[in-house]
Motif scaffolding. Sequence first.
Motif, PDB file in Angstrom:
ATOM      1  N   ALA A   9    -108.919  46.023  36.951  1.00  0.00           N
ATOM      2  CA  ALA A   9    -109.651  44.726  37.198  1.00  0.00           C
ATOM      3  C   ALA A   9    -109.528  44.352  38.892  1.00  0.00           C
ATOM      4  O   ALA A   9    -110.292  43.236  38.996  1.00  0.00           O
ATOM      5  N   TRP A  41    -102.573  39.155  44.418  1.00  0.00           N
ATOM      6  CA  TRP A  41    -102.836  39.707  43.247  1.00  0.00           C
ATOM      7  C   TRP A  41    -101.361  40.220  42.615  1.00  0.00           C
ATOM      8  O   TRP A  41    -101.239  39.939  41.431  1.00  0.00           O
ATOM      9  N   ARG A  51     -99.347  37.117  41.407  1.00  0.00           N
ATOM     10  CA  ARG A  51     -99.647  36.549  40.306  1.00  0.00           C
ATOM     11  C   ARG A  51     -99.368  37.319  39.103  1.00  0.00           C
ATOM     12  O   ARG A  51     -99.016  36.911  38.089  1.00  0.00           O
ATOM     13  N   ILE A  52     -99.967  38.715  39.251  1.00  0.00           N
ATOM     14  CA  ILE A  52     -99.412  39.354  37.979  1.00  0.00           C
ATOM     15  C   ILE A  52     -97.969  39.436  37.636  1.00  0.00           C
ATOM     16  O   ILE A  52     -97.652  39.044  36.456  1.00  0.00           O
ATOM     17  N   ASN A  88     -96.829  35.821  36.461  1.00  0.00           N
ATOM     18  CA  ASN A  88     -97.424  35.728  35.141  1.00  0.00           C
ATOM     19  C   ASN A  88     -96.739  36.437  34.091  1.00  0.00           C
ATOM     20  O   ASN A  88     -96.162  36.096  33.021  1.00  0.00           O
ATOM     21  N   LEU A 148    -101.431  30.736  44.688  1.00  0.00           N
ATOM     22  CA  LEU A 148    -100.492  31.587  43.549  1.00  0.00           C
ATOM     23  C   LEU A 148    -100.598  30.806  42.317  1.00  0.00           C
ATOM     24  O   LEU A 148    -100.666  31.381  41.034  1.00  0.00           O
ATOM     25  N   THR A 149    -100.045  29.634  42.408  1.00  0.00           N
ATOM     26  CA  THR A 149     -99.605  29.092  41.218  1.00  0.00           C
ATOM     27  C   THR A 149    -101.006  27.955  40.632  1.00  0.00           C
ATOM     28  O   THR A 149    -100.818  27.803  39.386  1.00  0.00           O
ATOM     29  N   GLY A 150    -101.992  27.782  41.416  1.00  0.00           N
ATOM     30  CA  GLY A 150    -102.992  27.007  40.800  1.00  0.00           C
ATOM     31  C   GLY A 150    -102.709  25.251  41.356  1.00  0.00           C
ATOM     32  O   GLY A 150    -103.475  24.502  40.929  1.00  0.00           O
ATOM     33  N   ASP A 165    -106.470  41.417  33.756  1.00  0.00           N
ATOM     34  CA  ASP A 165    -107.106  40.715  34.745  1.00  0.00           C
ATOM     35  C   ASP A 165    -106.502  39.368  34.892  1.00  0.00           C
ATOM     36  O   ASP A 165    -106.868  38.291  35.598  1.00  0.00           O
ATOM     37  N   ALA A 166    -105.034  39.435  34.752  1.00  0.00           N
ATOM     38  CA  ALA A 166    -104.000  38.044  34.902  1.00  0.00           C
ATOM     39  C   ALA A 166    -104.216  37.698  36.414  1.00  0.00           C
ATOM     40  O   ALA A 166    -103.803  36.601  36.893  1.00  0.00           O
ATOM     41  N   GLY A 167    -104.427  38.775  37.082  1.00  0.00           N
ATOM     42  CA  GLY A 167    -104.412  38.462  38.609  1.00  0.00           C
ATOM     43  C   GLY A 167    -105.276  37.576  39.195  1.00  0.00           C
ATOM     44  O   GLY A 167    -105.507  37.370  40.405  1.00  0.00           O
ATOM     45  N   LYS A 168    -106.583  37.294  38.590  1.00  0.00           N
ATOM     46  CA  LYS A 168    -107.736  36.815  38.830  1.00  0.00           C
ATOM     47  C   LYS A 168    -107.286  35.288  38.614  1.00  0.00           C
ATOM     48  O   LYS A 168    -108.135  34.496  39.129  1.00  0.00           O
ATOM     49  N   THR A 169    -106.456  34.983  37.740  1.00  0.00           N
ATOM     50  CA  THR A 169    -106.291  33.628  37.732  1.00  0.00           C
ATOM     51  C   THR A 169    -104.620  33.072  37.997  1.00  0.00           C
ATOM     52  O   THR A 169    -103.623  33.847  38.179  1.00  0.00           O
ATOM     53  N   ALA A 170    -104.421  31.754  38.632  1.00  0.00           N
ATOM     54  CA  ALA A 170    -103.322  31.296  39.005  1.00  0.00           C
ATOM     55  C   ALA A 170    -102.566  31.109  37.790  1.00  0.00           C
ATOM     56  O   ALA A 170    -103.194  30.638  36.623  1.00  0.00           O
ATOM     57  N   TRP A 171    -101.119  30.897  38.107  1.00  0.00           N
ATOM     58  CA  TRP A 171    -100.425  30.498  36.765  1.00  0.00           C
ATOM     59  C   TRP A 171    -100.718  29.637  35.796  1.00  0.00           C
ATOM     60  O   TRP A 171    -100.839  29.442  35.030  1.00  0.00           O
ATOM     61  N   LEU A 172    -101.193  28.353  36.634  1.00  0.00           N
ATOM     62  CA  LEU A 172    -101.268  27.071  35.693  1.00  0.00           C
ATOM     63  C   LEU A 172    -102.369  27.438  34.943  1.00  0.00           C
ATOM     64  O   LEU A 172    -102.292  26.962  33.808  1.00  0.00           O
ATOM     65  N   PHE A 202    -103.539  30.358  33.989  1.00  0.00           N
ATOM     66  CA  PHE A 202    -103.327  31.583  32.962  1.00  0.00           C
ATOM     67  C   PHE A 202    -102.571  30.911  31.851  1.00  0.00           C
ATOM     68  O   PHE A 202    -102.847  31.089  30.734  1.00  0.00           O
ATOM     69  N   MET A 252    -101.137  18.525  37.124  1.00  0.00           N
ATOM     70  CA  MET A 252    -100.697  19.310  38.169  1.00  0.00           C
ATOM     71  C   MET A 252    -101.738  19.928  38.891  1.00  0.00           C
ATOM     72  O   MET A 252    -101.394  20.258  40.212  1.00  0.00           O
ATOM     73  N   ILE A 253    -102.932  19.973  38.649  1.00  0.00           N
ATOM     74  CA  ILE A 253    -103.809  20.713  39.287  1.00  0.00           C
ATOM     75  C   ILE A 253    -104.757  19.729  40.134  1.00  0.00           C
ATOM     76  O   ILE A 253    -104.966  18.790  39.899  1.00  0.00           O
TER      77      ILE A 253
END
Lengths: 175, 187
Positions: A56, A66, A69-70, A73, A144-146, B98-105, B107, B186-187
């Motif tokens: 993806a 990327w 993040r992976i 997570n 990275l974290t959001g 596709d977890a790399g598309k989203t930031a941890w928070l 996800f 937190m966002i």
Amino acid sequence: MATTSDVSAQDSQYEQAASEYGAALVRLARGYEADPEKRRDLLQEIHLALWRSFKAFHGACSMRTWVYRIAHNAGASWVARQKRSRSEVLVGLDELEATPVRPDLDRALALERLTRLIHRLKPLDRQVILSWLEGMDAAEISELTGLSAGSAATRIHRIKTVLTHSFNEGNCHAN
Amino acid sequence: MPTEPNANDLGNLWQKQETETMTITIDELKLRANRFERRIHWRNLREYGAGFLVIPIFALRLRYQGGWHMVSPLLLIGGLLYVMLQIYLRAAKPVPGDAGKTAWLEFHRGELERQRDALCSVWRWYLLPLVPGLVAGMIDTALTPGGIGAAVLYGSVCAIVFAGVVKLNGRAAGKLDAEIQTLKGMI
């Protein structure tokens, strides 16, 4: 259905990431799991997640972002799963008392204390501190974290305070 | 006055630590991926174990009972199959590709919301599908000579168990919701 070229792109991207970030992933796994045996399982899980993820990956963000993040997570999911079988309570940075870590004194001891401190943190703060230790700045940590950039900067500041509040008293607090 | 932390020192300390090397080839990863899928498959089968055990019992009742006595086991089999399907659909998935598309928070919030919604709606997908079969069974019992007392007891036990399940899940959902609200802040 994935074509042969998709598969080879996935494989080659994974190989590139593994060779470039392999050591960082080992350190990251160390930040999420203290037990060496389980850490190996976690590391394998991270590599597996990473390889699968490249199906993806279309370059919307840098490969570095990327990969981290992976990996984070996967690490955070691992902590959540392990939490059910462990009695320890994870805390946030705000609840963490100052921990003297003096890298100039005894590297092995300092590293052990730093790692122990990381293991006590909740996943988000763990992610922030691990990223900061890997040399990321507030903007990268935010991506990275959001977290918002301001929030990431505040947490980094808090990390510095926690790690060094007793910097000068390191010898007194050493255990 | 405390010394300002030296980020380079701590960064060096962390980055220059000795790390064990681990090499995994693509073939090994593919093998592991297959093993992982099989493990999930068996785990799911174990989760459905109760359903697989109970369904044949109801199926056996169908063989020996006729007419409207068949309504309760039929409804219960249907309800159990529906619940098993829901467990399969709602089962925790491995880290998505596709977890790399989203930031941890984002996800993590998504994961928590999925779990909270599953817990909040447990009455709808886990309990309600069994109610018609249980009610039919209760009526069936009540219609047998002297069966009213047994039917009342049967209904009461079911009601208490169901209320307990809803309450426990509601409490767990509440905790997750508090965590979700914290993440949103937190966002």
